[in-house]
Design a protein around this motif. Sequence first.
Motif, short mmCIF file in Angstrom:
data_model
loop_
_atom_site.label_atom_id
_atom_site.label_comp_id
_atom_site.label_asym_id
_atom_site.label_seq_id
_atom_site.Cartn_x
_atom_site.Cartn_y
_atom_site.Cartn_z
N TYR A 1 0.83 -1.21 0.00
CA TYR A 1 0.00 0.00 0.00
C TYR A 1 0.87 1.26 0.00
N LEU A 2 1.91 1.24 0.84
CA LEU A 2 2.78 2.41 0.93
C LEU A 2 3.50 2.66 -0.39
N TYR A 3 3.92 1.60 -1.06
CA TYR A 3 4.62 1.77 -2.32
C TYR A 3 3.67 2.24 -3.43
N GLN A 4 2.46 1.76 -3.40
CA GLN A 4 1.48 2.25 -4.37
C GLN A 4 1.20 3.73 -4.14
N THR A 5 1.09 4.10 -2.87
CA THR A 5 0.87 5.50 -2.54
C THR A 5 2.06 6.35 -2.98
N LEU A 6 3.26 5.81 -2.80
CA LEU A 6 4.46 6.50 -3.26
C LEU A 6 4.41 6.69 -4.78
N GLY A 7 3.92 5.68 -5.48
CA GLY A 7 3.81 5.80 -6.93
C GLY A 7 2.87 6.91 -7.34
N SER A 8 1.75 7.02 -6.66
CA SER A 8 0.81 8.09 -6.98
C SER A 8 1.40 9.45 -6.65
N THR A 9 2.20 9.52 -5.59
CA THR A 9 2.86 10.78 -5.23
C THR A 9 3.79 11.21 -6.35
N ILE A 10 4.57 10.29 -6.86
CA ILE A 10 5.50 10.61 -7.94
C ILE A 10 4.74 11.14 -9.15
N SER A 11 3.60 10.51 -9.49
CA SER A 11 2.81 10.96 -10.63
C SER A 11 2.22 12.34 -10.42
N ASN A 12 1.61 12.54 -9.24
CA ASN A 12 0.83 13.76 -9.02
C ASN A 12 1.66 14.95 -8.59
N ALA A 13 2.78 14.71 -7.91
CA ALA A 13 3.63 15.82 -7.48
C ALA A 13 4.15 16.61 -8.67
N GLY A 14 4.54 15.90 -9.72
CA GLY A 14 5.01 16.59 -10.91
C GLY A 14 3.93 17.42 -11.56
N TYR A 15 2.73 16.87 -11.60
CA TYR A 15 1.59 17.57 -12.20
C TYR A 15 1.29 18.86 -11.44
N ILE A 16 1.21 18.76 -10.11
CA ILE A 16 0.92 19.94 -9.30
C ILE A 16 2.03 20.98 -9.44
N PHE A 17 3.28 20.53 -9.42
CA PHE A 17 4.40 21.46 -9.53
C PHE A 17 4.38 22.17 -10.88
N GLU A 18 4.17 21.44 -11.94
CA GLU A 18 4.15 22.07 -13.26
C GLU A 18 3.01 23.08 -13.38
N GLU A 19 1.86 22.72 -12.82
CA GLU A 19 0.73 23.65 -12.89
C GLU A 19 0.97 24.89 -12.02
N SER A 20 1.63 24.71 -10.88
CA SER A 20 1.87 25.85 -9.98
C SER A 20 2.78 26.88 -10.60
N LYS A 21 3.63 26.47 -11.55
CA LYS A 21 4.54 27.43 -12.17
C LYS A 21 4.13 27.79 -13.60
N ALA A 22 3.10 27.10 -14.13
CA ALA A 22 2.68 27.34 -15.52
C ALA A 22 2.24 28.78 -15.72
N LYS A 23 1.43 29.28 -14.78
CA LYS A 23 0.98 30.67 -14.85
C LYS A 23 1.22 31.32 -13.49
N LYS A 24 2.45 31.20 -13.05
CA LYS A 24 2.81 31.68 -11.72
C LYS A 24 2.47 33.15 -11.57
N THR A 25 1.77 33.46 -10.50
CA THR A 25 1.32 34.83 -10.31
C THR A 25 2.51 35.76 -10.08
N ASP A 26 2.45 36.93 -10.69
CA ASP A 26 3.49 37.93 -10.46
C ASP A 26 2.99 39.03 -9.52
N ALA A 27 1.82 38.82 -8.93
CA ALA A 27 1.28 39.79 -7.97
C ALA A 27 2.08 39.74 -6.67
N ALA A 28 2.11 40.86 -5.97
CA ALA A 28 2.83 40.94 -4.69
C ALA A 28 1.97 40.36 -3.58
N TYR A 29 2.55 39.47 -2.79
CA TYR A 29 1.88 38.87 -1.63
C TYR A 29 2.73 39.10 -0.39
N PRO A 30 2.12 39.13 0.79
CA PRO A 30 2.91 39.28 2.02
C PRO A 30 3.89 38.13 2.20
#
Length: 394
Positions: A206-235
């Motif tokens: 179960y842990l290894y399967q979960t690790l596999g899903s992490t590897i798949s989804n972490a890249g997706y989230i990371f790529e999307e987070s920088k695809a249109k990265k906001t240039d607005a000022a935040y605290p």
Amino acid sequence: MLIKRREFLKISSLATASLMMPNFLKAMTLDDALEPRQKILVVLQFTGGNDGLNTVIPARNDIYFRERNRIAIQNSLPLTDEAGINPALLYFKELYDNGELAVMNNVGYPDPDKSHFRSMDIWHSASKSNEYLETGWLGRYLDEECFRCEHPTQALEVDDMLSLALKGENNKAFAFKDPKRLYQTSEEKYFKSLYDHHHDDETVSYLYQTLGSTISNAGYIFEESKAKKTDAAYPASQLGKDFKTVASLIKSDINTRVYYLSIGSFDTHVNQNERQQKLFKDINEAIRSFVADMKSNGLFENILLMTFSEFGRRVAQNASNGTDHGTANQMFLISGGLKRKGLLNALPDLRHLNEGDLIYSEDFRKVYATILKNWLNADSSKVLGWKDGIYDFV
């Protein structure tokens, strides 16, 4: 390949941080991106029991000033003739004046529990006070909706651990604090080499399967987070950084409809005003930046920001210039798409208390049901079992 205890713990830690189910093993693509103008919910949790009476202030109520002669807010910003808002929430006053803020007062549930953990579980699971559920209200929303979803990123929590609110029976949200850090961890050769091995033991598998899903989804989230990265000022505050992450994802092609954040602690037994003011300033400035960012991109009408806390505080101050655990509280609703604005109901009645505590008038599950049905287009009766009507603020 034998697994050592230290390796097991490292894998468990990463699996817990992502909290993905084994059936989410597909690599991510952009085919399931949100349709334009689809509604998005952002939940901000005030952890620790925020004092609602010093947030939305009964500015002309003699009982309030008598019971809080040392901590009452004297210089609240006027919302109505009877109500003001804490001056540290200056931007909330601006939102109120613009018709972009609604306040539901005196929200709670029958037979309230004053334990942080139990009351938070009740709010997360939308259970009765004598009912114990292992799933959350947004997790059950995922269970109902995600049979139509190819990807497991319909809900994301910006935190290292996943809250009960986002755990369903068959589906869970994805929790991370920083998309880049999660991606870098998932890309470590150590974890990928472990995943390449087959394991027959059920728990380890179960842990290894979960690790596999992490590897798949972490890249997706990371790529999307920088695809249109906001240039607005935040605290530079943690909450400011969290909202900036959410803003970048909202502007991307990711399929996420629910974002979950938290700030605290509001457990203000001692010297309350100083602590609450600091937290409110962080909230005020982070939300100011987030709303401005969403408005500049034409997205604010399709975003609903909801706040809640597990309980309010007692009406009377304590001997330490603070307040102790209480019951009912208010919820803020911020959006460019509100149908009803301002104060949605009356302020709490300080003349009629239950042993010094507020007596709630609005059930929080009715607020949830309204958001599920009118904002997320979900079947609130299936998710909550709620059949007692809804509000009309969205």
